[in-house]
Design a protein around this motif. Structure first.
Motif, PDB file in Angstrom:
ATOM      1  N   UNK A   1       0.841  -1.188   0.000  1.00 35.77           N
ATOM      2  CA  UNK A   1       0.000   0.000   0.000  1.00 35.77           C
ATOM      3  C   UNK A   1       0.876   1.238   0.000  1.00 35.77           C
ATOM      4  N   UNK A   2       0.520   2.191  -0.832  1.00 30.85           N
ATOM      5  CA  UNK A   2       1.221   3.469  -0.838  1.00 30.85           C
ATOM      6  C   UNK A   2       0.217   4.585  -0.685  1.00 30.85           C
ATOM      7  N   UNK A   3       0.633   5.665  -0.037  1.00 27.08           N
ATOM      8  CA  UNK A   3      -0.230   6.798   0.213  1.00 27.08           C
ATOM      9  C   UNK A   3       0.371   8.054  -0.392  1.00 27.08           C
ATOM     10  N   UNK A   4      -0.484   8.867  -1.005  1.00 23.12           N
ATOM     11  CA  UNK A   4      -0.042  10.133  -1.583  1.00 23.12           C
ATOM     12  C   UNK A   4      -0.945  11.225  -1.037  1.00 23.12           C
ATOM     13  N   UNK A   5      -0.367  12.145  -0.283  1.00 16.61           N
ATOM     14  CA  UNK A   5      -1.125  13.218   0.343  1.00 16.61           C
ATOM     15  C   UNK A   5      -1.063  14.487  -0.498  1.00 16.61           C
TER      16      UNK A   5
ATOM     17  N   UNK B   1      -9.384  31.011  11.031  1.00 17.60           N
ATOM     18  CA  UNK B   1     -10.815  31.074  10.748  1.00 17.60           C
ATOM     19  C   UNK B   1     -11.191  30.501   9.398  1.00 17.60           C
ATOM     20  N   UNK B   2     -10.203  30.209   8.574  1.00 16.95           N
ATOM     21  CA  UNK B   2     -10.459  29.693   7.240  1.00 16.95           C
ATOM     22  C   UNK B   2     -10.593  28.188   7.206  1.00 16.95           C
ATOM     23  N   UNK B   3     -10.617  27.653   5.984  1.00 11.51           N
ATOM     24  CA  UNK B   3     -10.817  26.218   5.778  1.00 11.51           C
ATOM     25  C   UNK B   3      -9.767  25.664   4.828  1.00 11.51           C
ATOM     26  N   UNK B   4      -9.570  24.372   4.953  1.00 12.71           N
ATOM     27  CA  UNK B   4      -8.613  23.666   4.101  1.00 12.71           C
ATOM     28  C   UNK B   4      -9.056  22.221   4.030  1.00 12.71           C
ATOM     29  N   UNK B   5      -8.822  21.573   2.896  1.00 15.38           N
ATOM     30  CA  UNK B   5      -9.149  20.147   2.784  1.00 15.38           C
ATOM     31  C   UNK B   5      -7.915  19.371   2.361  1.00 15.38           C
ATOM     32  N   UNK B   6      -7.601  18.390   3.150  1.00 10.76           N
ATOM     33  CA  UNK B   6      -6.490  17.496   2.847  1.00 10.76           C
ATOM     34  C   UNK B   6      -7.016  16.228   2.183  1.00 10.76           C
ATOM     35  N   UNK B   7      -6.223  15.695   1.278  1.00 13.59           N
ATOM     36  CA  UNK B   7      -6.572  14.449   0.606  1.00 13.59           C
ATOM     37  C   UNK B   7      -5.430  13.453   0.737  1.00 13.59           C
ATOM     38  N   UNK B   8      -5.793  12.190   0.734  1.00 12.02           N
ATOM     39  CA  UNK B   8      -4.792  11.127   0.819  1.00 12.02           C
ATOM     40  C   UNK B   8      -5.286   9.963  -0.037  1.00 12.02           C
ATOM     41  N   UNK B   9      -4.633   9.750  -1.142  1.00 12.20           N
ATOM     42  CA  UNK B   9      -5.023   8.666  -2.038  1.00 12.20           C
ATOM     43  C   UNK B   9      -4.146   7.460  -1.758  1.00 12.20           C
ATOM     44  N   UNK B  10      -4.766   6.302  -1.686  1.00 11.10           N
ATOM     45  CA  UNK B  10      -3.944   5.127  -1.451  1.00 11.10           C
ATOM     46  C   UNK B  10      -4.007   4.170  -2.618  1.00 11.10           C
ATOM     47  N   UNK B  11      -2.922   3.489  -2.821  1.00 13.15           N
ATOM     48  CA  UNK B  11      -2.767   2.545  -3.919  1.00 13.15           C
ATOM     49  C   UNK B  11      -2.448   1.192  -3.319  1.00 13.15           C
TER      50      UNK B  11
ATOM     51  N   UNK C   1      -1.438   1.522  12.845  1.00 11.93           N
ATOM     52  CA  UNK C   1      -1.354   1.897  11.429  1.00 11.93           C
ATOM     53  C   UNK C   1       0.002   1.469  10.871  1.00 11.93           C
ATOM     54  N   UNK C   2      -0.038   0.744   9.764  1.00  5.99           N
ATOM     55  CA  UNK C   2       1.194   0.175   9.246  1.00  5.99           C
ATOM     56  C   UNK C   2       1.715   0.842   7.989  1.00  5.99           C
ATOM     57  N   UNK C   3       0.936   1.749   7.412  1.00  3.81           N
ATOM     58  CA  UNK C   3       1.427   2.477   6.243  1.00  3.81           C
ATOM     59  C   UNK C   3       1.131   3.958   6.466  1.00  3.81           C
ATOM     60  N   UNK C   4       2.140   4.785   6.203  1.00  5.42           N
ATOM     61  CA  UNK C   4       2.030   6.219   6.457  1.00  5.42           C
ATOM     62  C   UNK C   4       2.348   7.018   5.215  1.00  5.42           C
TER      63      UNK C   4
END
Length: 125
Positions: A2-6, A15-25, A112-115
């Motif tokens: 498994x690989x993760x790409x953030x 006060x603002x907003x942000x969205x993080x994404x993490x795609x895993x393969x 958690x085994x993959x970071x």
């Protein structure tokens, strides 16, 4: 394997907003989480979600402000961050648990085994 790409980190005003994404393969995972590490501090738990049922849990400092979610089809984990403050400045890491045996809490890092590689979030006041 498994690989993760953030992605999604950056500079945001208080006060603002942000969205993080993490795609895993890779193979199916049991659960996924976000952790963060502020300068000079240890890495800490932010939130987690079970992949199949979608059950979510949050650390008290982010409860009501952050939302963790996942897109099963796209194999992507999200963290929607609202009403951010300088205390949210940190490197954010996504992590997945490939096989959860149900013994210990999913709030623990050792479950958690993959970071991911981490993505910097900086909140300006």
């Amino acid at each position: 394997q498994v690989q993760l790409v953030e992605s999604g980190g950056g500079l945001v005003q208080a006060g603002g907003s942000l969205r993080l994404s993490c795609e895993y393969f890779g193979r199916f995972v049991s659960a996924a989480a976000w952790f963060r590490q502020a300068p000079g501090k240890e890495r800490e738990y932010v939130a987690h979600v079970t992949w199949r049922g979608g059950s979510a849990s949050y650390a008290d400092p982010v409860l009501g402000r952050f939302t963790i979610s996942r897109d099963n089809a796209k194999k992507t984990l999200f963290l929607q961050m609202n009403a951010v403050g300088p205390e949210d400045t940190a490197v954010y890491y996504c992590a997945v648990c490939t096989v959860y045996r149900g013994v210990y809490s999913l709030k623990l890092q050792n479950q958690y085994d993959v970071w991911g590689q981490g993505t910097q979030v900086t909140v300006s006041s």
